[in-house]
Design a protein around this motif. Structure first.
Motif, PDB file in Angstrom:
ATOM      1  N   GLN A 172       0.868  -1.270  -0.086  1.00  0.00           N
ATOM      2  CA  GLN A 172       0.109   0.104  -0.025  1.00  0.00           C
ATOM      3  C   GLN A 172       0.875   1.336   0.097  1.00  0.00           C
ATOM      4  O   GLN A 172       0.605   2.085  -0.846  1.00  0.00           O
ATOM      5  CB  GLN A 172      -1.166  -0.019   1.208  1.00  0.00           C
ATOM      6  CG  GLN A 172      -1.810   1.179   1.153  1.00  0.00           C
ATOM      7  CD  GLN A 172      -2.610   1.248   2.625  1.00  0.00           C
ATOM      8  OE1 GLN A 172      -2.370   0.455   3.483  1.00  0.00           O
ATOM      9  NE2 GLN A 172      -3.509   2.044   2.549  1.00  0.00           N
ATOM     10  N   LYS A 173       1.865   1.430   0.932  1.00  0.00           N
ATOM     11  CA  LYS A 173       2.752   2.319   0.967  1.00  0.00           C
ATOM     12  C   LYS A 173       3.614   2.534  -0.366  1.00  0.00           C
ATOM     13  O   LYS A 173       3.660   3.677  -0.995  1.00  0.00           O
ATOM     14  CB  LYS A 173       3.784   2.359   1.835  1.00  0.00           C
ATOM     15  CG  LYS A 173       3.176   2.483   3.519  1.00  0.00           C
ATOM     16  CD  LYS A 173       2.567   3.776   3.768  1.00  0.00           C
ATOM     17  CE  LYS A 173       2.051   3.828   5.233  1.00  0.00           C
ATOM     18  NZ  LYS A 173       1.447   5.292   5.507  1.00  0.00           N
ATOM     19  N   ARG A 174       4.141   1.607  -0.820  1.00  0.00           N
ATOM     20  CA  ARG A 174       4.894   1.617  -1.968  1.00  0.00           C
ATOM     21  C   ARG A 174       4.113   2.217  -3.311  1.00  0.00           C
ATOM     22  O   ARG A 174       4.479   3.130  -4.256  1.00  0.00           O
ATOM     23  CB  ARG A 174       5.432   0.027  -2.493  1.00  0.00           C
ATOM     24  CG  ARG A 174       6.078   0.392  -3.778  1.00  0.00           C
ATOM     25  CD  ARG A 174       6.236  -1.322  -4.428  1.00  0.00           C
ATOM     26  NE  ARG A 174       4.803  -1.572  -4.825  1.00  0.00           N
ATOM     27  CZ  ARG A 174       4.600  -2.866  -5.091  1.00  0.00           C
ATOM     28  NH1 ARG A 174       5.739  -3.801  -5.025  1.00  0.00           N
ATOM     29  NH2 ARG A 174       3.422  -3.138  -5.693  1.00  0.00           N
ATOM     30  N   ASN A 175       2.788   1.618  -3.368  1.00  0.00           N
ATOM     31  CA  ASN A 175       1.593   1.983  -4.374  1.00  0.00           C
ATOM     32  C   ASN A 175       1.463   3.684  -4.326  1.00  0.00           C
ATOM     33  O   ASN A 175       1.577   4.308  -5.324  1.00  0.00           O
ATOM     34  CB  ASN A 175       0.721   1.031  -4.623  1.00  0.00           C
ATOM     35  CG  ASN A 175       1.099  -0.319  -5.024  1.00  0.00           C
ATOM     36  OD1 ASN A 175       1.898  -0.376  -5.665  1.00  0.00           O
ATOM     37  ND2 ASN A 175       0.093  -1.055  -4.867  1.00  0.00           N
ATOM     38  N   PHE A 176       1.231   3.964  -3.515  1.00  0.00           N
ATOM     39  CA  PHE A 176       0.936   5.171  -2.885  1.00  0.00           C
ATOM     40  C   PHE A 176       2.060   6.046  -3.130  1.00  0.00           C
ATOM     41  O   PHE A 176       2.030   7.317  -3.824  1.00  0.00           O
ATOM     42  CB  PHE A 176       0.285   5.684  -1.560  1.00  0.00           C
ATOM     43  CG  PHE A 176       0.204   6.945  -1.111  1.00  0.00           C
ATOM     44  CD1 PHE A 176      -1.053   7.659  -1.518  1.00  0.00           C
ATOM     45  CD2 PHE A 176       1.313   7.809  -0.180  1.00  0.00           C
ATOM     46  CE1 PHE A 176      -1.071   8.923  -1.324  1.00  0.00           C
ATOM     47  CE2 PHE A 176       0.870   9.145  -0.125  1.00  0.00           C
ATOM     48  CZ  PHE A 176      -0.344   9.767  -0.584  1.00  0.00           C
ATOM     49  N   TYR A 177       3.276   5.722  -2.709  1.00  0.00           N
ATOM     50  CA  TYR A 177       4.513   6.525  -2.941  1.00  0.00           C
ATOM     51  C   TYR A 177       4.900   6.494  -4.518  1.00  0.00           C
ATOM     52  O   TYR A 177       5.329   7.791  -4.979  1.00  0.00           O
ATOM     53  CB  TYR A 177       5.809   6.138  -2.225  1.00  0.00           C
ATOM     54  CG  TYR A 177       6.723   6.791  -1.988  1.00  0.00           C
ATOM     55  CD1 TYR A 177       6.825   8.103  -1.476  1.00  0.00           C
ATOM     56  CD2 TYR A 177       8.220   6.343  -2.454  1.00  0.00           C
ATOM     57  CE1 TYR A 177       8.028   9.029  -1.522  1.00  0.00           C
ATOM     58  CE2 TYR A 177       9.484   7.174  -2.237  1.00  0.00           C
ATOM     59  CZ  TYR A 177       9.038   8.478  -1.570  1.00  0.00           C
ATOM     60  OH  TYR A 177      10.168   9.160  -1.752  1.00  0.00           O
ATOM     61  N   ARG A 178       4.562   5.583  -5.011  1.00  0.00           N
ATOM     62  CA  ARG A 178       5.052   5.850  -6.847  1.00  0.00           C
ATOM     63  C   ARG A 178       3.782   6.632  -7.326  1.00  0.00           C
ATOM     64  O   ARG A 178       4.217   7.539  -8.227  1.00  0.00           O
ATOM     65  CB  ARG A 178       4.687   4.273  -7.280  1.00  0.00           C
ATOM     66  CG  ARG A 178       5.545   3.262  -7.048  1.00  0.00           C
ATOM     67  CD  ARG A 178       5.016   1.863  -7.484  1.00  0.00           C
ATOM     68  NE  ARG A 178       5.805   0.985  -7.624  1.00  0.00           N
ATOM     69  CZ  ARG A 178       5.697  -0.309  -8.074  1.00  0.00           C
ATOM     70  NH1 ARG A 178       4.592  -0.452  -8.412  1.00  0.00           N
ATOM     71  NH2 ARG A 178       6.693  -1.202  -7.798  1.00  0.00           N
ATOM     72  N   PHE A 179       2.447   6.634  -6.886  1.00  0.00           N
ATOM     73  CA  PHE A 179       1.769   7.629  -7.612  1.00  0.00           C
ATOM     74  C   PHE A 179       2.046   8.992  -7.056  1.00  0.00           C
ATOM     75  O   PHE A 179       1.962  10.015  -7.896  1.00  0.00           O
ATOM     76  CB  PHE A 179       0.180   7.503  -6.903  1.00  0.00           C
ATOM     77  CG  PHE A 179      -0.966   8.383  -6.994  1.00  0.00           C
ATOM     78  CD1 PHE A 179      -1.402   8.732  -8.441  1.00  0.00           C
ATOM     79  CD2 PHE A 179      -1.269   9.323  -6.038  1.00  0.00           C
ATOM     80  CE1 PHE A 179      -2.020   9.493  -8.606  1.00  0.00           C
ATOM     81  CE2 PHE A 179      -2.076  10.265  -6.315  1.00  0.00           C
ATOM     82  CZ  PHE A 179      -2.604  10.516  -7.582  1.00  0.00           C
ATOM     83  N   TYR A 180       2.498   9.182  -5.784  1.00  0.00           N
ATOM     84  CA  TYR A 180       3.013  10.737  -5.287  1.00  0.00           C
ATOM     85  C   TYR A 180       4.055  11.245  -6.110  1.00  0.00           C
ATOM     86  O   TYR A 180       4.144  12.319  -6.628  1.00  0.00           O
ATOM     87  CB  TYR A 180       3.069  10.648  -3.929  1.00  0.00           C
ATOM     88  CG  TYR A 180       3.536  11.882  -3.475  1.00  0.00           C
ATOM     89  CD1 TYR A 180       2.956  12.893  -2.735  1.00  0.00           C
ATOM     90  CD2 TYR A 180       4.807  12.185  -3.229  1.00  0.00           C
ATOM     91  CE1 TYR A 180       3.190  13.855  -2.320  1.00  0.00           C
ATOM     92  CE2 TYR A 180       5.233  13.351  -2.662  1.00  0.00           C
ATOM     93  CZ  TYR A 180       4.712  14.538  -2.294  1.00  0.00           C
ATOM     94  OH  TYR A 180       5.134  15.628  -1.711  1.00  0.00           O
ATOM     95  N   LEU A 181       5.124  10.408  -6.291  1.00  0.00           N
ATOM     96  CA  LEU A 181       6.201  10.658  -7.246  1.00  0.00           C
ATOM     97  C   LEU A 181       5.972  10.993  -8.596  1.00  0.00           C
ATOM     98  O   LEU A 181       6.442  11.862  -9.239  1.00  0.00           O
ATOM     99  CB  LEU A 181       7.338   9.489  -6.816  1.00  0.00           C
ATOM    100  CG  LEU A 181       8.185   9.467  -5.461  1.00  0.00           C
ATOM    101  CD1 LEU A 181       9.077   8.478  -5.790  1.00  0.00           C
ATOM    102  CD2 LEU A 181       8.477  10.813  -5.284  1.00  0.00           C
TER     103      LEU A 181
END
Length: 86
Positions: A62-71
């Motif tokens: 979940q954190k990885r996918n959110f961080y990918r979207f954010y970046l």
């Protein structure tokens, strides 16, 4: 005028980056100490961002996918700002 608007949007979007990166790094390096934020480790972080180093950890995914979207949004805003300057 559009340059100024894009610049301020980009700056506002970058404010929470430290928090999101800290959360992601704590999961990737499995360390909850504050010093993980200032250590110059990048290889495992990049593997965690572009790969799947903990496939059974739903919090990591979940954190990885959110961080990918954010970046991705951060890069799009930054590119828009720099391309609009030319």
């Amino acid at each position: 005028m559009i340059n100024t608007f894009l610049f301020w949007i980009w700056m506002a979007w970058s404010l929470p980056m430290g928090i999101y990166r800290s959360q992601f790094r704590k999961i990737v390096y499995q360390d909850n100490h504050w010093s993980i934020n200032i250590k110059p480790y990048f290889l495992k972080e990049l593997k965690g961002l572009f790969g799947n180093i903990y496939p059974n950890n739903p919090e990591y995914i979940q954190k990885r996918n959110f961080y990918r979207f954010y970046l991705m949004i951060y890069i799009i805003l930054g590119a828009s700002y720099f391309l609009s300057k030319t």
